[in-house]
Design an enzyme around this catalytic site. Structure first.
Site, PDB file in Angstrom:
ATOM      1  CB  CYS A 286      -8.296   5.436  -8.060  1.00 22.69           C
ATOM      2  SG  CYS A 286      -7.053   4.014  -9.086  1.00 22.69           S
ATOM      3  CG  HIS A 380      -4.051   8.638  -8.748  1.00 25.20           C
ATOM      4  ND1 HIS A 380      -4.024   8.274  -7.417  1.00 25.20           N
ATOM      5  CD2 HIS A 380      -4.232   7.601  -9.639  1.00 25.20           C
ATOM      6  CE1 HIS A 380      -4.392   6.819  -7.632  1.00 25.20           C
ATOM      7  NE2 HIS A 380      -4.359   6.518  -8.739  1.00 25.20           N
ATOM      8  CD  GLU A 382      -2.749  11.188  -5.838  1.00 27.71           C
ATOM      9  OE1 GLU A 382      -2.251  10.130  -6.224  1.00 27.71           O
ATOM     10  OE2 GLU A 382      -3.785  11.498  -5.950  1.00 27.71           O
TER      11      GLU A 382
END
Length: 434
Positions: A286, A380, A382
């Site tokens: 990001c 992302h 995760e």
């Protein structure tokens, strides 16, 4: 017969499987947009008025994770899902060990400035819930409005782009809308400096690989994804002089964060020197991805809409580790800025991912010829919440760090890593932001 017996159960056994939130506020509330539109509803959070940048998220679940994501700092968050709050809010305490990093959600508290929902749930039900969404907002001093046609708000934002707004509560709701010059733009502030840790700290110090993390507003699950793969993590402020201590580490990780990357030119300058002089693996997500791109010579720009939600498809343009060129991966995203796709790309770099919806750059990587191991992704891996299509990028990064470390000391390194425990426990989320 069975159905009849169920219907005839004593009323004491039909007690609610859900907990009532209690009486909601009767205070009027209005969402004003700088472009002139106003949406009326009623308050269910803190009775104070605020300015912010109005954005929407298409995520269906994980409102608690979204609200605690530091990338939403300074923003009025509109949820497109009609009903919000139905599973309450969990306790936000967790151990700090080789599996957790101190919190259950994505930071220690709510990060967005306010929330806008169509219908807040008056009852909530979940085994881990300890309070209602309304109670959490009031306790956290976060204003919130319900009864808004969020479909109409979303269509406006899709047509005109992210828009400055004001959520007016109580007596302020009866006042005229603010003048154009009164709206506050969070992009003019260094939001990263507000959410980044102020002092270095360590997680899982007994891990077998030492990773430095530049904290631009780290989500907890980024840190958890590292420590669960047995990394010893040192979290540093966003503008820390990493080059002064870089030889102590086996890899560098740059996290997500809020706002405009041009506010972080100090970090860009530090990283540019790192990339020129340091040959160990680097990975950014990001905001971290944008910082890597700017250090490599690319430009960042403000997108009209940004991408926020759990269903953004990205196409892999190159292969690396678990990522295979030509595959489409579904990702979780939350960003307003992106890197410009330039032709030619800076020497030693190549596009890694591209967004299947708007063709924006979703990732970059160093070329094999450069001799570097550097990756950046706009999404992302995760999640928290969202799909886990690309979660193995953490494994890939740490494997490269272990390979580099083993080559430097001539010891073998494992080629696989068991993440079964992570996959099993994935619904629980975590982060530390000092």
């Amino acid at each position: 017969m069975f159905a009849r017996s169920i219907i005839r159960l004593p009323t004491t056994l039909s007690r609610g499987f859900a907990t009532h939130t209690g009486p909601l506020s009767a205070l009027p509330a209005v969402l004003h947009l700088k472009t002139g539109q106003s949406f009326h509803g009623r308050s269910f959070g803190s009775p104070r008025s605020i300015f912010g940048e109005t954005v929407f998220s298409t995520s269906i679940t994980s409102y608690t994770e979204s609200m605690t994501d530091p990338s939403y700092r300074g923003q009025i968050l509109v949820f497109t899902t009609p009903l919000i709050g139905n599973y309450g809010v969990p306790s936000n305490n967790a151990p700090i060990d080789s599996q957790d990093v101190g919190v259950v959600l994505e930071s220690q508290g709510i990060q967005c400035s306010a929330i806008v929902v169509a219908d807040v749930a008056e009852k909530f039900s979940h085994h881990s819930a300890v309070e209602s969404l309304a109670s959490w907002c009031r306790r956290s001093n976060i204003p919130a409005i319900t009864g808004v046609d969020t479909r109409a708000v979303t269509r406006l934002l899709r047509d005109q782009g992210t828009t400055l707004g004001r959520l007016a509560i109580g007596p302020d709701a009866c006042a005229p809308a603010p003048a154009s010059e009164q709206y506050w733009d969070p992009a003019v502030e260094n939001l990263v400096d507000q959410v980044s840790t102020k002092y270095p700290y360590q997680l899982n110090p007994s891990g077998d690989i030492k990773i430095a993390v530049l904290d631009f507003g780290a989500k907890a699950n980024i840190l958890r994804s590292l420590v669960r793969r047995n990394a010893a993590v040192t979290v540093l402020p966003w503008n820390y002089d990493f080059n002064a201590i870089r030889d102590k580490f086996d890899g560098l990780f740059l996290t997500n964060g809020p706002g405009n990357p041009s506010q972080c030119m100090e970090a860009v300058s530090i990283l540019r020197k790192t990339l020129q002089e340091w040959n160990k693996p680097v990975f950014g997500i990001c905001m971290g991805h944008q910082i890597i791109g700017m250090a490599a010579g690319l430009e960042a720009y403000r997108m009209t809409f940004g991408n926020r939600g759990h269903n953004q498809p990205v196409l892999a343009l190159a292969s690396a580790g678990s990522i295979k060129a030509g595959r489409v991966y579904v990702t979780s995203q939350n960003h307003q800025y992106a890197l410009k796709l330039s032709d030619p790309f800076p020497q030693g770099w190549e596009p890694f991912f591209i967004n299947c919806n708007d063709s924006s750059v979703e990732g970059i990587k160093s070329t094999p010829e450069s001799g570097k191991k550097v990756w950046g992704v706009q999404f992302h891996p995760e999640s928290a919440g969202g799909p886990l299509d690309t979660i193995e990028m953490f494994t890939d990064f740490l494997h490269e760090c272990r390979v580099h470390k083993a080559e430097s000391i001539k010891t073998p390194v494992a080629t696989t890593f068991d993440v079964a425990s992570f996959m099993v426990e994935q619904p629980a989320r975590v982060q530390v932001t000092a």
